[in-house]
Design an enzyme around this catalytic site. Structure first.
Site, PDB file in Angstrom:
ATOM      1  N   PHE A  12    -112.428  41.893 -29.463  1.00 36.41           N
ATOM      2  CA  PHE A  12    -113.569  42.665 -29.944  1.00 36.41           C
ATOM      3  C   PHE A  12    -114.322  43.304 -28.778  1.00 36.41           C
ATOM      4  CE2 PHE A  12    -113.150  39.956 -33.697  1.00 36.41           C
ATOM      5  CZ  PHE A  12    -113.549  40.778 -34.737  1.00 36.41           C
ATOM      6  N   ASP A  13    -114.529  44.600 -28.856  1.00 39.47           N
ATOM      7  CA  ASP A  13    -115.520  45.245 -28.013  1.00 39.47           C
ATOM      8  C   ASP A  13    -116.883  44.704 -28.445  1.00 39.47           C
ATOM      9  OD1 ASP A  13    -116.754  47.256 -26.320  1.00 39.47           O
ATOM     10  OD2 ASP A  13    -117.173  48.366 -28.157  1.00 39.47           O
ATOM     11  N   LEU A  14    -117.877  44.786 -27.569  1.00 40.00           N
ATOM     12  CA  LEU A  14    -119.209  44.278 -27.916  1.00 40.00           C
ATOM     13  C   LEU A  14    -120.134  45.402 -28.390  1.00 40.00           C
ATOM     14  CD1 LEU A  14    -121.396  42.133 -28.085  1.00 40.00           C
ATOM     15  CD2 LEU A  14    -121.653  42.263 -25.595  1.00 40.00           C
TER      16      LEU A  14
END
Length: 222
Positions: free
Chosen positions: A9-11
C-alpha cells in the site's frame, strides 16, 4: 484463491488524505526561503512523489536549495503536519478483512519510514502491517521502484507474481512495472484518471471497497 500474498500500500492518497499537512508544510518551506507562497490547491502535486523530485520539478530548485526546502518542510511536518491528515473511509475495515484472509500487508511509501511509522500509529492501523518501507532521511531509497525492490528482497521466498502494489500516482504504477509486479491504480486519491490509466495499472478502482473486490472477490484484470 488469489495468487497475491503480499499487498503493498502507498500511504499518501491511498490509505490517507494528507493534503492539509503536506501543502501547509510546503508553504512553510517556501516562506522560509523567501519564495512567493502558492495557494494550497496549487500544491497537491507534492502529494505522492519524493520531495526531492517535486521541489526540483515544480520550482526548478538546484540540489542545495531543494535540500534547504526539505529541511524547512520537515521542521513543520514533524511538529504538526503529519497529524493534519485523515484516513479514507473504510480503510480500517479493508485492512482487517485482508488480514483475516491471510494476506501480508506492507506499506510502500516515498515518505521517510520514520514519519510513516508515526502516522500509522496515530491512526492505530500499524498493527495490520508486517513491514513499513519508506525512504531514508538522508535522501536515499526515494523512488517507488527502489522501495518495492527492497520489499521484494525482504520477502525473497515469494515470486514476483505474489505481490501487488496499490497506489494513486503514476510513480506507484511505474515502480510496479519496473519490478515486475501487478498494480492497482486508485482514482480517489491525487492522481487523475488520465494519469492512472496512462500508467497502465493491472486494475483500476474508484473507491476503497473496490480494492477488496479485486483482492478477495473475482474482479478481472484490465
Amino acid at each position: 484463491m488469489s495468487k497475491y500474498k503480499i499487498i503493498l500500500f502507498d500511504l499518501d492518497g491511498t490509505l490517507s488524505d494528507p493534503k492539509e499537512g503536506i501543502t501547509k508544510s510546503v508553504q512553510y518551506a517556501m516562506e522560509n526561503l523567501g519564495v512567493e507562497v502558492p495557494e494550497i490547491h496549487e500544491l497537491e502535486c507534492f502529494i505522492g512523489p519524493p520531495l526531492q523530485v517535486s521541489f526540483a520539478e515544480h520550482y526548478d530548485f538546484d540540489e542545495l536549495k531543494t535540500q534547504r526546502a526539505i529541511d524547512f518542510y520537515r521542521e513543520r511536518f514533524k511538529e504538526k503536519g503529519m497529524f493534519e491528515n485523515k484516513l479514507y473511509p473504510n480503510i480500517p475495515s479493508l485492512l482487517k478483512t485482508l488480514k483475516e484472509n491471510g494476506f501480508t500487508l506492507v506499506v510502500a511509501t516515498s515518505k521517510p519510514t520514520v514519519f510513516a511509522e508515526q502516522i500509522l500509529k496515530y491512526f492505530t492501523i500499524d498493527q495490520f502491517f508486517d513491514l513499513i518501507a519508506g525512504s531514508n532521511l538522508d535522501g536515499t531509497r526515494t523512488s517507488k521502484a527502489e522501495i518495492i525492490q527492497y520489499i521484494l528482497d525482504v520477502y525473497h521466498e515469494y515470486e514476483a507474481g505474489n505481490f501487488i502494489m496499490i497506489g494513486d500516482r503514476k510513480h506507484d504504477m511505474i515502480g510496479a512495472h519496473h519490478t515486475g509486479i501487478d498494480s492497482i491504480g486508485v482514482t480517489y486519491g491525487y492522481g487523475s484518471f488520465e494519469e492512472i490509466s496512462q500508467s497502465k495499472p493491472t486494475y483500476m478502482v474508484s473507491n476503497v471497497d473496490e480494492i477488496k473486490d479485486v483482492l478477495v472477490g473475482c474482479r478481472v484484470k484490465l
